[in-house]
Design a protein around this motif. Sequence first.
Motif, PDB file in Angstrom:
ATOM      1  N   LYS A  12       0.598  -1.406   0.082  1.00  0.00           N
ATOM      2  CA  LYS A  12       0.115  -0.098   0.013  1.00  0.00           C
ATOM      3  C   LYS A  12       0.921   1.249   0.107  1.00  0.00           C
ATOM      4  CE  LYS A  12      -2.466   2.015   3.414  1.00  0.00           C
ATOM      5  NZ  LYS A  12      -3.399   1.998   4.488  1.00  0.00           N
ATOM      6  N   ASP A  20       1.328   3.811  -3.251  1.00  0.00           N
ATOM      7  CA  ASP A  20       0.473   5.131  -2.983  1.00  0.00           C
ATOM      8  C   ASP A  20      -0.867   4.871  -3.222  1.00  0.00           C
ATOM      9  OD1 ASP A  20      -0.322   7.828  -2.461  1.00  0.00           O
ATOM     10  OD2 ASP A  20      -0.284   8.182  -4.694  1.00  0.00           O
ATOM     11  N   ALA A  21      -1.496   3.726  -2.385  1.00  0.00           N
ATOM     12  CA  ALA A  21      -2.726   3.096  -2.505  1.00  0.00           C
ATOM     13  C   ALA A  21      -3.573   3.531  -1.150  1.00  0.00           C
ATOM     14  CB  ALA A  21      -2.566   1.735  -2.803  1.00  0.00           C
ATOM     15  N   ILE A  22      -4.773   3.573  -1.337  1.00  0.00           N
ATOM     16  CA  ILE A  22      -5.621   3.434  -0.358  1.00  0.00           C
ATOM     17  C   ILE A  22      -6.595   2.042  -0.615  1.00  0.00           C
ATOM     18  CG2 ILE A  22      -5.999   6.245   0.149  1.00  0.00           C
ATOM     19  CD1 ILE A  22      -8.892   5.849  -1.426  1.00  0.00           C
ATOM     20  N   ALA A  52      -4.741   9.230  -3.669  1.00  0.00           N
ATOM     21  CA  ALA A  52      -3.866   8.262  -3.919  1.00  0.00           C
ATOM     22  C   ALA A  52      -3.918   7.885  -5.321  1.00  0.00           C
ATOM     23  CB  ALA A  52      -4.416   7.186  -2.962  1.00  0.00           C
ATOM     24  N   SER A  53      -2.704   7.505  -5.634  1.00  0.00           N
ATOM     25  CA  SER A  53      -2.571   7.067  -7.157  1.00  0.00           C
ATOM     26  C   SER A  53      -3.115   5.710  -7.525  1.00  0.00           C
ATOM     27  CB  SER A  53      -1.227   7.077  -7.628  1.00  0.00           C
ATOM     28  OG  SER A  53      -0.172   6.177  -6.888  1.00  0.00           O
TER      29      SER A  53
END
Length: 82
Positions: free
Chosen positions: A22, A26-28, A61-62
């Motif tokens: 994560k 750059d994740a949610i 987030a990307s």
Amino acid sequence: MELDVRQSAGTAELRADILRLKAERDAIIVAHNYQRDDVQAIADVVGDSFALAKHCAQAKASTIVFLRSPFHGRKRQDPGAG
């Protein structure tokens, strides 16, 4: 095949891997409120489809990992179809 992280011997390692990925990507993680508790526990946001869609629309987030409800996306069987 479903993975139940509550009963997995490597639960801590799995959680650490998810959190590492994560951060790297750059994740949610957003989860539908019909998801199991163990899945919801790793999510950043839990809600219904509409609330999650609104949250994702504003997300910075990307990468967005969307954990849908278990029954979404399944094909309904028509009993009258031949």
